[in-house]
Structures are given as C-alpha cells and as structure tokens.
Design an enzyme around this catalytic site. Structure first.
Site, short mmCIF file in Angstrom:
data_model
loop_
_atom_site.label_atom_id
_atom_site.label_comp_id
_atom_site.label_asym_id
_atom_site.label_seq_id
_atom_site.Cartn_x
_atom_site.Cartn_y
_atom_site.Cartn_z
CD GLU A 1 -1.95 -2.33 1.14
OE1 GLU A 1 -2.82 -3.12 0.74
OE2 GLU A 1 -0.86 -2.71 1.63
CG HIS B 1 -9.55 -7.87 7.76
ND1 HIS B 1 -8.79 -8.55 8.69
CD2 HIS B 1 -8.93 -8.05 6.57
CE1 HIS B 1 -7.76 -9.11 8.08
NE2 HIS B 1 -7.82 -8.83 6.80
#
Length: 343
Positions: A73, A142
């Site tokens: 990322e 998550h």
C-alpha cells in the site's frame, strides 16, 4: 412529435442496480470520459477486482489504465499521489481501508497537505476508495470504520455512500474533483440492489460532495447516519411508525465537508436528535454532529439531549454473537429513539 399529437410517452422506469454495478458503471464512464483517469490497486485488473468492482475494465481499457499492483500500500499509494501531482487522475483502491494504515503518510502528509503547502499551485486530484467498516466475520484488523480518522484531516474530502445512486454519483463527483477524496464504501452493501432513477442512469449524473439527503420525512425525531447504518435507520423508522413515531432519516453521504445545515433544519423541525454510526464512539462522526448542533442555533430547539448510537468501544471480536453486539442493530436505534422521546 408523438407528444405534440397528443400521445403520452411513458418515461423510462427506474431500474434495480446493485452498489457493485453502480461503482463499476461510474468507473467505466469516467475512464471513457477522461483519458487521465486510471485505476490501480491489488487484483483490480486481471482478477476483475477482489470484490468485482472493476469487472471487465482491464479487458476494455488495458494495462495502462487498469493496473495490478504488488501487495504494498505504501508503494502504490505513493505512485498514485505522484501521478496526481503530475496531472493524472488516479483512482487508488484499498482492498480494505484497514490496510490504508500502511499508506496513511501518503494520504495525509502527501495528498491532503500539498495543495495548501504549495499555495494552491499543486493540485492532487486523486480518489482513495475501497470497503470501510465492519463486514462479517473478519475480526479486528478488517472491521474498523475510518470516517472519523479521515474526516478529521483538512485537505481531504470524505464521502460515505449508502445506496447505488450515492455510490455512482459520489464516485463520479470524486473523480472529477481537483482535491484528494477518500471514498468509504461498505462491503456488505456491494451486492445489495437499490432503485436507480432515470436521472442517475445518465453519464452526466453526479451527487454533489457536501450535500446530505433526507431519505425519509418525519416530525418527531431526527436520525442522522451514513453508509450501511442508513438502512438500519430506515428499518427502525418503519417499525416506530407503526407505534405513531415519525422519524426523519438523514443520509449524510459526505463526512467532510459536513452538511450540518440539513441536520440543523431537521432538528429545528423535530426537536430531537439521534446519530447512528458503525465506528467507535470516542471522537466519532456522531460526536462531531452533536458538538456542531450544540454550538449552533439549533441547540435552542432541542427538547432532550442528543443521543449517539455507535459501535462498541472495543476491537472487533471474531465470534459472530460478539460481533453482532458490537455493531449497531435496528433494536439499538429503536431503544435510543424511545429513550430520547421518553416513551
């Protein structure tokens, strides 16, 4: 001609479109409209996207417009931000916004602050998008909602769609905006069909950033929410209507800049306020709304303290029964409304 002769032409009916397909349409239309737009992220190209949002786009537009990235990322977000500074209009997908923590330096220090630090000479027209908040059975790393985190930062615009029209219109508006935009979607909404009007089916359709929508008119209490909990608010309002309580439901749609005027107008009418969100309570979106109402003229119209319904103040458990108790449910909203109205 037929209308002039007295025939009535029926307008094309609204159609059912899932949030996934609405996002796919928006990306397709904007990639076609502007050659500077490109999509990058993990599995967005050959695999058609982890959630199939980019289905068919790689085959249609090729490797230079739809780009698979390594699992890094920090790396691909930095590439995207640099491309935006150089004049392109990237759409940077995070497989979940929890993973955007790996790239928060790029999002905040590079994208959000550059226009200000360059005295307006460098624009960063980039969209960071992907699923945000709790899904189902994916535990703590998550499941976090980042609306309050990114909404805290000047230089960013932050949008949070609920319906298919929200998703399509906000994504198109975000791609066309010259500022960095964080678009917080919800994985559990991707497969949900919503009615899409004839207007929303147009390639020119956009939802203005910074404008909330009143999803249901009411007179007794205002419910303000964003993303998936908007649906919970509407369900709660339907139940409460059978008991004679009419809730006004506001879909915030944009976290920053926040349309507090629409909320204030509703509070002036209903005299009561409940905010609903999936994020943690401390320093949350609901906390901001309550503070803004208290600081403004609408505070004088409140007949009871504003109440927040939020996620539990814990990392998300994996066990389903614990997860259900950590996420606001319809029953929690009904309880908060009755508490606020003292019924």
């Amino acid at each position: 001609l037929q209308q002039r002769r007295g025939f009535r032409l029926s307008a094309p009916a609204a159609i059912q479109v899932t949030v996934r397909d609405a996002l796919n349409q928006a990306l397709d239309e904007e990639l076609e409209r502007d050659e500077r737009v490109f999509l990058l992220g993990e599995e967005v190209a050959q695999y058609d996207g982890a959630y199939k949002i980019s289905r068919g786009l790689w085959k249609k537009y090729g490797d230079k417009r739809v780009i698979d990235t390594p699992i890094s990322e920090m790396g691909f977000t930095g590439i995207a931000v640099g491309a935006a500074m150089a004049g392109l209009r990237p759409v940077c997908e995070f497989m979940t916004f929890n993973f955007s923590m790996q790239a928060i330096d790029q999002v905040i220090n590079s994208a959000a602050k550059t226009c200000y630090m360059s005295a307006g000479s460098i624009a960063v027209p980039i969209v960071f998008r992907g699923p945000n908040g709790a899904s189902a059975g994916v535990a703590a790393q998550h499941s976090q909602c980042f609306a309050a985190w990114y909404g805290h930062c000047p230089g960013l615009k932050v949008v949070s769609p609920w319906s298919s029209e929200d998703a399509k219109g906000l994504l198109k508006a975000s791609i066309r905006d010259d500022n960095p935009v964080v678009m917080l979607e919800n994985e559990l909404l991707y497969g949900v069909p919503f009615e899409m009007s004839e207007q929303a089916q147009s390639k020119d359709f956009v939802v203005p950033i910074g404008k909330a929508k009143v999803e249901r008119q009411g007179t007794h209490i205002t419910l303000v929410s964003h993303s998936r909990p908007v649906g919970h608010c509407l369900e709660a309002a339907a139940v409460l209507a059978k008991e004679g309580v009419e809730c006004e439901v506001i879909n915030l749609r944009t976290i920053r800049p926040m349309d507090i005027e629409t909320v204030e107008a509703s509070v002036v009418k209903t005299n009561h306020l409940v905010t609903v969100e999936g994020g943690w309570p401390q320093f949350g979106v609901g906390a901001e709304i309550c503070a803004r109402i208290m600081e403004g003229s609408a505070f004088n119209y409140l007949d009871a303290p504003a109440v927040r319904v939020t996620g539990a103040d814990v990392p998300m458990p994996y066990a389903k029964i614990l997860e259900d108790n950590c996420i606001p449910q319809v029953k929690d909203i009904i309880f908060a409304v009755k508490k606020t109205l003292n019924i």
